[in-house]
Design a protein around this motif. Structure first.
Motif, mmCIF file in Angstrom:
data_model
loop_
_atom_site.group_PDB
_atom_site.id
_atom_site.type_symbol
_atom_site.label_atom_id
_atom_site.label_comp_id
_atom_site.label_asym_id
_atom_site.label_seq_id
_atom_site.Cartn_x
_atom_site.Cartn_y
_atom_site.Cartn_z
ATOM 1 N N PRO A 156 -21.051 -103.326 -42.590
ATOM 2 C CA PRO A 156 -21.682 -102.438 -43.564
ATOM 3 C C PRO A 156 -22.246 -101.157 -42.938
ATOM 4 C CG PRO A 156 -22.394 -104.685 -43.958
ATOM 5 C CD PRO A 156 -21.616 -104.685 -42.689
ATOM 6 N N VAL A 157 -22.832 -101.265 -41.752
ATOM 7 C CA VAL A 157 -23.373 -100.073 -41.100
ATOM 8 C C VAL A 157 -22.244 -99.122 -40.706
ATOM 9 C CG1 VAL A 157 -24.594 -99.255 -39.036
ATOM 10 C CG2 VAL A 157 -25.515 -101.165 -40.360
ATOM 11 N N VAL A 158 -21.149 -99.667 -40.196
ATOM 12 C CA VAL A 158 -19.994 -98.828 -39.846
ATOM 13 C C VAL A 158 -19.430 -98.153 -41.101
ATOM 14 C CG1 VAL A 158 -17.620 -98.890 -38.975
ATOM 15 C CG2 VAL A 158 -19.426 -100.072 -37.744
ATOM 16 N N MET A 159 -19.408 -98.880 -42.224
ATOM 17 C CA MET A 159 -18.938 -98.276 -43.480
ATOM 18 C C MET A 159 -19.832 -97.108 -43.894
ATOM 19 S SD MET A 159 -17.823 -101.530 -45.799
ATOM 20 C CE MET A 159 -17.507 -100.515 -47.207
ATOM 21 N N ILE A 160 -21.130 -97.282 -43.777
ATOM 22 C CA ILE A 160 -22.061 -96.214 -44.139
ATOM 23 C C ILE A 160 -21.855 -95.006 -43.224
ATOM 24 C CG2 ILE A 160 -24.503 -95.561 -44.210
ATOM 25 C CD1 ILE A 160 -25.077 -98.483 -45.088
ATOM 26 N N VAL A 161 -21.701 -95.251 -41.933
ATOM 27 C CA VAL A 161 -21.481 -94.155 -40.987
ATOM 28 C C VAL A 161 -20.168 -93.436 -41.301
ATOM 29 C CG1 VAL A 161 -21.012 -93.624 -38.555
ATOM 30 C CG2 VAL A 161 -22.899 -95.145 -39.162
ATOM 31 N N ALA A 162 -19.103 -94.194 -41.573
ATOM 32 C CA ALA A 162 -17.814 -93.567 -41.911
ATOM 33 C C ALA A 162 -17.935 -92.741 -43.184
ATOM 34 C CB ALA A 162 -16.740 -94.639 -42.067
ATOM 35 N N GLY A 163 -18.647 -93.256 -44.173
ATOM 36 C CA GLY A 163 -18.842 -92.508 -45.410
ATOM 37 C C GLY A 163 -19.618 -91.230 -45.194
ATOM 38 N N VAL A 164 -20.657 -91.289 -44.378
ATOM 39 C CA VAL A 164 -21.454 -90.088 -44.096
ATOM 40 C C VAL A 164 -20.619 -89.070 -43.326
ATOM 41 C CG1 VAL A 164 -23.445 -89.243 -42.785
ATOM 42 C CG2 VAL A 164 -23.677 -91.252 -44.242
ATOM 43 N N VAL A 165 -19.799 -89.543 -42.383
ATOM 44 C CA VAL A 165 -18.930 -88.623 -41.636
ATOM 45 C C VAL A 165 -17.958 -87.934 -42.588
ATOM 46 C CG1 VAL A 165 -17.041 -88.533 -39.942
ATOM 47 C CG2 VAL A 165 -19.144 -89.774 -39.418
ATOM 48 N N ILE A 166 -17.368 -88.686 -43.515
ATOM 49 C CA ILE A 166 -16.439 -88.087 -44.481
ATOM 50 C C ILE A 166 -17.165 -87.080 -45.362
ATOM 51 C CG2 ILE A 166 -15.051 -88.573 -46.544
ATOM 52 C CD1 ILE A 166 -14.197 -91.192 -45.165
ATOM 53 N N LEU A 167 -18.378 -87.412 -45.781
ATOM 54 C CA LEU A 167 -19.138 -86.512 -46.661
ATOM 55 C C LEU A 167 -19.615 -85.250 -45.953
ATOM 56 C CD1 LEU A 167 -21.302 -89.095 -48.625
ATOM 57 C CD2 LEU A 167 -19.456 -87.687 -49.545
ATOM 58 N N CYS A 168 -19.924 -85.345 -44.668
ATOM 59 C CA CYS A 168 -20.566 -84.226 -43.958
ATOM 60 C C CYS A 168 -19.627 -83.418 -43.073
ATOM 61 C CB CYS A 168 -21.718 -84.752 -43.108
ATOM 62 S SG CYS A 168 -23.035 -85.474 -44.078
ATOM 63 N N SER A 169 -18.368 -83.736 -43.036
ATOM 64 C CA SER A 169 -17.468 -82.985 -42.159
ATOM 65 C C SER A 169 -16.289 -82.428 -42.941
ATOM 66 C CB SER A 169 -16.971 -83.890 -41.031
ATOM 67 O OG SER A 169 -16.108 -84.859 -41.544
ATOM 68 N N SER A 170 -15.477 -81.712 -42.238
ATOM 69 C CA SER A 170 -14.289 -81.155 -42.885
ATOM 70 C C SER A 170 -13.116 -82.117 -42.804
ATOM 71 C CB SER A 170 -13.923 -79.818 -42.257
ATOM 72 O OG SER A 170 -13.619 -80.007 -40.893
ATOM 73 N N VAL A 171 -13.408 -83.416 -42.639
ATOM 74 C CA VAL A 171 -12.367 -84.439 -42.587
ATOM 75 C C VAL A 171 -11.579 -84.455 -43.890
ATOM 76 C CG1 VAL A 171 -11.994 -86.934 -42.442
ATOM 77 C CG2 VAL A 171 -13.583 -85.820 -40.904
ATOM 78 N N ARG A 172 -12.197 -83.993 -44.975
ATOM 79 C CA ARG A 172 -11.523 -84.034 -46.274
ATOM 80 C C ARG A 172 -10.226 -83.234 -46.275
ATOM 81 N NH1 ARG A 172 -15.862 -81.124 -46.319
ATOM 82 N NH2 ARG A 172 -15.857 -78.976 -46.984
ATOM 83 N N THR A 173 -10.046 -82.340 -45.295
ATOM 84 C CA THR A 173 -8.779 -81.615 -45.202
ATOM 85 C C THR A 173 -7.690 -82.471 -44.569
ATOM 86 O OG1 THR A 173 -9.436 -80.666 -43.090
ATOM 87 C CG2 THR A 173 -9.921 -79.384 -45.082
ATOM 88 N N MET A 174 -8.099 -83.548 -43.896
ATOM 89 C CA MET A 174 -7.134 -84.462 -43.289
ATOM 90 C C MET A 174 -7.021 -85.686 -44.189
ATOM 91 S SD MET A 174 -8.148 -84.163 -39.289
ATOM 92 C CE MET A 174 -9.867 -84.579 -39.532
ATOM 93 N N LEU B 168 -6.894 -93.603 -44.502
ATOM 94 C CA LEU B 168 -6.822 -94.678 -43.515
ATOM 95 C C LEU B 168 -8.210 -95.260 -43.225
ATOM 96 C CD1 LEU B 168 -5.010 -96.304 -41.624
ATOM 97 C CD2 LEU B 168 -5.418 -94.563 -39.881
ATOM 98 N N VAL B 169 -9.201 -94.412 -43.016
ATOM 99 C CA VAL B 169 -10.564 -94.885 -42.743
ATOM 100 C C VAL B 169 -11.103 -95.675 -43.935
ATOM 101 C CG1 VAL B 169 -12.957 -94.113 -42.414
ATOM 102 C CG2 VAL B 169 -11.128 -93.134 -41.032
ATOM 103 N N THR B 170 -10.852 -95.184 -45.138
ATOM 104 C CA THR B 170 -11.301 -95.894 -46.336
ATOM 105 C C THR B 170 -10.607 -97.246 -46.446
ATOM 106 O OG1 THR B 170 -11.697 -93.784 -47.446
ATOM 107 C CG2 THR B 170 -11.554 -95.736 -48.837
ATOM 108 N N GLY B 171 -9.308 -97.287 -46.215
ATOM 109 C CA GLY B 171 -8.567 -98.550 -46.290
ATOM 110 C C GLY B 171 -9.043 -99.567 -45.267
ATOM 111 N N ILE B 172 -9.225 -99.128 -44.024
ATOM 112 C CA ILE B 172 -9.699 -100.039 -42.977
ATOM 113 C C ILE B 172 -11.098 -100.548 -43.315
ATOM 114 C CG2 ILE B 172 -10.448 -100.141 -40.556
ATOM 115 C CD1 ILE B 172 -8.090 -98.225 -39.939
ATOM 116 N N SER B 173 -11.949 -99.668 -43.810
ATOM 117 C CA SER B 173 -13.316 -100.076 -44.166
ATOM 118 C C SER B 173 -13.317 -101.094 -45.300
ATOM 119 C CB SER B 173 -14.149 -98.862 -44.560
ATOM 120 O OG SER B 173 -14.303 -97.990 -43.478
ATOM 121 N N LEU B 174 -12.460 -100.899 -46.290
ATOM 122 C CA LEU B 174 -12.409 -101.833 -47.407
ATOM 123 C C LEU B 174 -11.875 -103.202 -46.972
ATOM 124 C CD1 LEU B 174 -11.234 -99.546 -50.348
ATOM 125 C CD2 LEU B 174 -13.528 -100.386 -49.861
#
Length: 185
Positions: free
Chosen positions: A131-149, A155-161
């Protein structure tokens, strides 16, 4: 996890995670997801609109005012759904934020389940890692320009789920013997 609904949720989360992992390399996977959500808005919106119009044709009915609000809501759902079907690329950028928010919220949900809903059983600290890794991954997606990739976000969402579903099964299996013993007493 006591109910069939919790198991069903775990299976659905696992299947969606596997599908996201398998399809992460497809260029248009996010567009397909947006179009599927759009279709999920159009179908119930059209049904609600038609049934509200049918109810409204009987003005002596007490549900007349409810039909008016249903018409407004169904027109909104239809409009948004059709917009998502016609121009999915507009919504693809928003989908990364939605995936990030889902990861954060689902991670918080799992921490609550482990900490409070599993009481009186105390699960080991390593149940909190996913759960902590999921929260960190979500915050990274929300706060970075990863949304362009898009592929990385999917992939990160699928692995987390998938990891979350496996963690849910482990939570249930580790508390099951104690729950069974408690219920038999």
């Amino acid at each position: 996890m006591k109910t069939v609904n919790n198991w069903l949720t775990t299976v659905i989360v696992f299947v969606v995670g596997v599908l996201l992992i398998v399809w992460h390399g497809r260029i248009d996977v996010l567009e397909w997801i947006v179009m599927a959500v759009g279709l999920m808005l159009v179908i119930p919106g059209a049904y609600s609109f038609i049934s509200a119009i049918a109810r409204r044709s009987k003005p002596d009915d007490r549900r007349y005012s409810a039909a008016t609000s249903t018409i407004v809501a169904s027109v909104g759902a239809l409009a948004l759904g059709i917009w998502m079907l016609v121009t999915p690329t507009f919504f693809v950028g928003l989908l990364a934020y939605i995936f990030g928010a889902i990861l954060v919220l689902y991670g918080i949900f799992h921490i609550v389940v482990i900490r409070f809903w599993s009481a009186p059983y105390v699960l080991p600290w390593w149940f909190y890692v996913i759960p902590v890794v999921m929260i960190v991954a979500g915050v990274v997606i929300l706060c970075s320009s990863v949304r362009t990739m898009n592929a990385v976000v999917v992939l990160v969402t699928g692995i987390s789920l998938v990891a979350s579903a496996v963690n849910s099964v482990l939570e249930t299996v580790s508390t099951h013997p104690a729950r069974t013993r408690q219920e038999s007493e």
